[in-house]
Design a protein around this motif. Structure first.
Motif, PDB file in Angstrom:
ATOM      1  N   SER A 143      -5.900   5.368  -4.092  1.00  0.00           N
ATOM      2  CA  SER A 143      -4.996   4.856  -5.120  1.00  0.00           C
ATOM      3  C   SER A 143      -5.758   3.913  -6.041  1.00  0.00           C
ATOM      4  O   SER A 143      -6.915   3.565  -5.796  1.00  0.00           O
ATOM      5  N   SER A 144      -5.111   3.467  -7.112  1.00  0.00           N
ATOM      6  CA  SER A 144      -5.757   2.514  -8.011  1.00  0.00           C
ATOM      7  C   SER A 144      -4.720   1.647  -8.698  1.00  0.00           C
ATOM      8  O   SER A 144      -3.554   2.024  -8.848  1.00  0.00           O
ATOM      9  N   LYS A 145      -5.170   0.456  -9.089  1.00  0.00           N
ATOM     10  CA  LYS A 145      -4.356  -0.504  -9.824  1.00  0.00           C
ATOM     11  C   LYS A 145      -3.072  -0.847  -9.071  1.00  0.00           C
ATOM     12  O   LYS A 145      -1.966  -0.792  -9.606  1.00  0.00           O
ATOM     13  N   ILE A 146      -3.245  -1.230  -7.815  1.00  0.00           N
ATOM     14  CA  ILE A 146      -2.124  -1.617  -6.964  1.00  0.00           C
ATOM     15  C   ILE A 146      -2.181  -3.131  -6.776  1.00  0.00           C
ATOM     16  O   ILE A 146      -3.236  -3.683  -6.467  1.00  0.00           O
ATOM     17  N   ARG A 147      -1.050  -3.782  -6.924  1.00  0.00           N
ATOM     18  CA  ARG A 147      -0.960  -5.222  -6.676  1.00  0.00           C
ATOM     19  C   ARG A 147      -0.229  -5.432  -5.354  1.00  0.00           C
ATOM     20  O   ARG A 147       0.946  -5.064  -5.225  1.00  0.00           O
ATOM     21  N   VAL A 148      -0.933  -6.020  -4.399  1.00  0.00           N
ATOM     22  CA  VAL A 148      -0.403  -6.249  -3.050  1.00  0.00           C
ATOM     23  C   VAL A 148      -0.287  -7.758  -2.891  1.00  0.00           C
ATOM     24  O   VAL A 148      -1.287  -8.453  -2.718  1.00  0.00           O
ATOM     25  N   GLN A 149       0.920  -8.272  -2.927  1.00  0.00           N
ATOM     26  CA  GLN A 149       1.089  -9.718  -3.094  1.00  0.00           C
ATOM     27  C   GLN A 149       2.226 -10.258  -2.233  1.00  0.00           C
ATOM     28  O   GLN A 149       3.296  -9.662  -2.148  1.00  0.00           O
ATOM     29  N   GLN A 150       1.947 -11.386  -1.572  1.00  0.00           N
ATOM     30  CA  GLN A 150       2.955 -12.174  -0.856  1.00  0.00           C
ATOM     31  C   GLN A 150       3.656 -11.379   0.247  1.00  0.00           C
ATOM     32  O   GLN A 150       4.833 -11.567   0.523  1.00  0.00           O
ATOM     33  N   ASN A 151       2.904 -10.499   0.881  1.00  0.00           N
ATOM     34  CA  ASN A 151       3.421  -9.765   2.033  1.00  0.00           C
ATOM     35  C   ASN A 151       3.025 -10.462   3.329  1.00  0.00           C
ATOM     36  O   ASN A 151       2.097 -11.271   3.368  1.00  0.00           O
ATOM     37  N   VAL A 152       3.712 -10.129   4.407  1.00  0.00           N
ATOM     38  CA  VAL A 152       3.375 -10.593   5.743  1.00  0.00           C
ATOM     39  C   VAL A 152       3.070  -9.369   6.596  1.00  0.00           C
ATOM     40  O   VAL A 152       3.919  -8.491   6.770  1.00  0.00           O
ATOM     41  N   GLN A 170      -5.481  -5.567  -6.611  1.00  0.00           N
ATOM     42  CA  GLN A 170      -5.462  -6.981  -6.258  1.00  0.00           C
ATOM     43  C   GLN A 170      -4.695  -7.161  -4.955  1.00  0.00           C
ATOM     44  O   GLN A 170      -3.584  -6.638  -4.800  1.00  0.00           O
ATOM     45  N   VAL A 171      -5.281  -7.926  -4.046  1.00  0.00           N
ATOM     46  CA  VAL A 171      -4.633  -8.277  -2.780  1.00  0.00           C
ATOM     47  C   VAL A 171      -4.565  -9.797  -2.750  1.00  0.00           C
ATOM     48  O   VAL A 171      -5.545 -10.464  -2.432  1.00  0.00           O
ATOM     49  N   PHE A 172      -3.411 -10.351  -3.098  1.00  0.00           N
ATOM     50  CA  PHE A 172      -3.277 -11.780  -3.348  1.00  0.00           C
ATOM     51  C   PHE A 172      -2.169 -12.396  -2.492  1.00  0.00           C
ATOM     52  O   PHE A 172      -1.065 -11.842  -2.364  1.00  0.00           O
ATOM     53  N   SER A 173      -2.462 -13.560  -1.928  1.00  0.00           N
ATOM     54  CA  SER A 173      -1.448 -14.465  -1.360  1.00  0.00           C
ATOM     55  C   SER A 173      -0.634 -13.826  -0.249  1.00  0.00           C
ATOM     56  O   SER A 173       0.569 -14.071  -0.120  1.00  0.00           O
ATOM     57  N   ASN A 174      -1.287 -13.025   0.565  1.00  0.00           N
ATOM     58  CA  ASN A 174      -0.627 -12.430   1.729  1.00  0.00           C
ATOM     59  C   ASN A 174      -0.900 -13.266   2.983  1.00  0.00           C
ATOM     60  O   ASN A 174      -1.918 -13.959   3.080  1.00  0.00           O
ATOM     61  N   THR A 175       0.011 -13.193   3.945  1.00  0.00           N
ATOM     62  CA  THR A 175      -0.173 -13.820   5.252  1.00  0.00           C
ATOM     63  C   THR A 175      -0.476 -12.726   6.257  1.00  0.00           C
ATOM     64  O   THR A 175       0.365 -11.853   6.518  1.00  0.00           O
ATOM     65  N   VAL A 176      -1.692 -12.773   6.809  1.00  0.00           N
ATOM     66  CA  VAL A 176      -2.198 -11.668   7.635  1.00  0.00           C
ATOM     67  C   VAL A 176      -2.791 -12.286   8.900  1.00  0.00           C
ATOM     68  O   VAL A 176      -3.883 -12.832   8.885  1.00  0.00           O
TER      69      VAL A 176
END
Length: 344
Positions: A143-152, A170-176
């Motif tokens: 895939s491309s141009k996916i924003r993955v944000q604020q997930n747990v 972008q993979v931003f501000s997730n809790t992992v």
């Protein structure tokens, strides 16, 4: 006959052809199939419960689909999306679907089970979801141009967030947290290829930032063979701690920019074997049990303005390779030293 007809009606998939908002807090023992483009399904916190097989919500070759406020559990896969663009998946819970353990997943190949699988999509957003207690939390493939944000994505028995052949995302501000695995070779909760965030199979030009990564196999695992390495990624402002193996593992890669991350109490802070043209800048690594950084066959890499506290930095040639063209400037060493024996 009436009971059979009622059973078939209940078990048949819910087919969505237009914008749909379900009554609040309902319980459904069936799957969902999205049948049209540019539709929104708002589950209104209703739950869909499976019997261990099949897919909870299916989106196949559609455009502009929004799925929000759905709770899906007990399926082989909570959400499966194939193709399309401009999708939004927000505020859903895909926890407690397929779960297995006790095998090594160092191969880093996609696992066709778990919470969310997004395959071949473009220009989409994944925000505010929870996908925990599966084998994998969120898998994004080709895939491309996916924003993955604020997930747990926590307490999966493999990977929290996984990118395979996925670029410019972008993979931003997730809790992992607590994504770990057991295997016969290494033992219980020994990592076994698990990680908080994975980038593999030429997942290039991605930005990984502001994530909290605690007690995973690796915090961020980028690798792991020359043919599948991921290049030109930026990893920054992540808080990484208590990794079973490495805070960041980035092997065989080129031109990664790793900066302004905080590492604490990992086995290795960073493992950068065979990586070239790395810029490692303004990171703080404290309490690594083995090494703050180990960089085998390091080439043309720069270490600038880092703090290495309590464990050494090791650059070295191995297996007949070369260690050359590297530089160090303005780093702070606390009970640590930089070892470059054999490097040019």
């Amino acid at each position: 006959m009436k009971l059979l007809a009622l059973f078939l009606l209940i078990a048949a998939p819910m087919r969505i052809y237009k914008d749909t908002t379900l009554p609040p807090g309902g319980t459904y023992r069936q799957s969902v199939v999205i049948m049209a483009d540019n539709v929104t399904l708002n589950c209104n916190n209703s739950v869909f419960i499976g019997d261990g097989v099949g897919v909870g919500i299916i989106v196949q070759k559609r455009t502009g689909v929004t799925i929000r406020n759905c709770r899906v559990r007990g399926f082989d896969t909570g959400l499966y999306v194939l193709g399309g663009k401009n999708h939004v998946f927000e505020n859903n819970d895909f926890s407690n679907n397929f779960l297995d353990d006790n095998s090594n997943i160092e191969h880093l190949k996609p696992i066709p089970h778990g919470g969310m699988i997004l395959n071949g999509i473009q220009s989409s957003r994944v925000q505010g979801n929870t996908s925990s207690g599966n084998t994998t939390g969120i898998q994004i493939v080709n895939s491309s141009k996916i924003r993955v944000q604020q997930n747990v994505t926590s307490r999966n028995r493999g990977w929290g967030i996984y990118l395979y052949g996925t670029t410019a995302s972008q993979v931003f501000s997730n809790t992992v947290e607590f994504n770990n695995r057991s295997c016969p070779e290494w033992g219980k909760d020994a990592g076994c290829g698990s990680a908080g965030i994975v980038l593999t199979e030429k997942s290039d030009r991605n930005a990984i930032g502001w994530n909290t990564l605690n007690a995973n196999g690796d915090g961020i695992y980028q690798g792991n063979q020359p043919t599948s390495a991921s290049n030109d990624n930026e990893m920054f402002n992540n808080t990484i701690s208590n990794s079973i193996a490495n805070g960041i593992e980035a092997t065989f890669s080129f031109r990664n920019y790793i900066h302004d991350n905080s590492f604490s109490n990992d086995n290795f802070g960073a493992w950068l074997g065979y990586a070239q043209n790395v810029r490692f800048e303004n990171n703080v690594i404290r309490g690594a049990r083995a090494k703050s950084v180990q960089h085998d066959n390091a080439k043309n890499s720069k270490y600038i303005g880092n703090v290495f506290d309590g464990s050494d930095v090791l650059l070295q040639p191995v297996q007949g390779g070369a260690c050359q063209g590297n530089s160090f400037s303005n780093n702070k060493l606390i009970n640590a030293q930089v070892i470059t024996t054999g490097c040019q």
